[in-house]
Design an enzyme around this catalytic site. Sequence first.
Site, mmCIF file in Angstrom:
data_model
loop_
_atom_site.group_PDB
_atom_site.id
_atom_site.type_symbol
_atom_site.label_atom_id
_atom_site.label_comp_id
_atom_site.label_asym_id
_atom_site.label_seq_id
_atom_site.Cartn_x
_atom_site.Cartn_y
_atom_site.Cartn_z
ATOM 1 N N SER A 95 0.850 -1.183 0.000
ATOM 2 C CA SER A 95 0.000 0.000 0.000
ATOM 3 C C SER A 95 0.898 1.249 0.000
ATOM 4 C CB SER A 95 -0.950 -0.049 1.203
ATOM 5 O OG SER A 95 -1.958 0.913 1.095
ATOM 6 N N ASP A 232 -9.065 -4.760 -5.665
ATOM 7 C CA ASP A 232 -8.518 -3.736 -4.763
ATOM 8 C C ASP A 232 -8.963 -2.364 -5.259
ATOM 9 O OD1 ASP A 232 -7.109 -2.099 -3.116
ATOM 10 O OD2 ASP A 232 -5.126 -2.920 -3.601
ATOM 11 N N HIS A 259 -7.162 -5.758 -1.396
ATOM 12 C CA HIS A 259 -5.962 -5.012 -1.010
ATOM 13 C C HIS A 259 -4.899 -5.877 -0.330
ATOM 14 C CE1 HIS A 259 -4.030 -1.154 -0.626
ATOM 15 N NE2 HIS A 259 -3.954 -1.207 0.683
#
Length: 279
Positions: A95, A232, A259
């Site tokens: 991320s 995601d 994600h």
Amino acid sequence: MNNYQSIFSEGFNLKYCVKGQGKPILVVGSSVYYPRLFSENLYKHFQFIFLDHRGFVKPPRSLKKEDYTLDKIVEDIETARQLLKLEDFIILGHSGHAFMALAYAEKYPQYVQKVILLNSAPTNSQERQQQSFSFFNETASAERTKQFEHDITFLENDIHNDPERRFVHMCIRMGAHSFYDYTFDAAYMWDGVYTNMEVIDYLWGVAFAERNLIRSMAHIDKPIFVGLGRYDYLVAPVSLWNIIDYENVKKVIFEKSGHNPMFEEPDIFDREIINWINE
């Protein structure tokens, strides 16, 4: 139970924990959160070192803006590398932490063997964030959209009651954007995770908005693994990465993940990572 140790950098108590054995993989982020995402199987193949950054620890003093620049985060990673005596390691960023991992590899390539970037968009600009929201609104199923609309109604109250954990509440309430199983409740993953919103707001809102991972890759000749989840929506769409044409970059899309493909599709994720690292 994880065994935590500390590295001090400019007064910040950055905790880390080590799991597994083998070739070292340094995971930048929260030493509390990230060990919960990877499979025990991976720890049989590699030594994972989960390291806090300044956004996940209590500040040692009243902070100034220069205390939490991306450069400071990179230097904290280098301090940890020296203390842990890592001379040839893999760095992993998931991320927003992908920006940290790649920034480190760009500045200290002599110590980095390979780079793993998971579930990030190339930039975190406002324009890109809006693009991701638009993609969700245009393509998400009716059921997923309904779940999101239900969950997000609780966010304002969550933040009102607990403003210092705004980042955590947002991550939990955005579950329909985050998981292939849009009903999944990730609240337990965030138990005990401290967040410093001053630091996180700057890094995610400013530092990562100013950078572009694809452009930065042009300066790095190390093997890079880019892992993405088809569902995601936080950093959607995966087509943002279509313009990659670097020979040293391997891109893998996990078709039944959001994600966190290491958590959602552990068998496939583990196989891809193990094969790529051992190539």
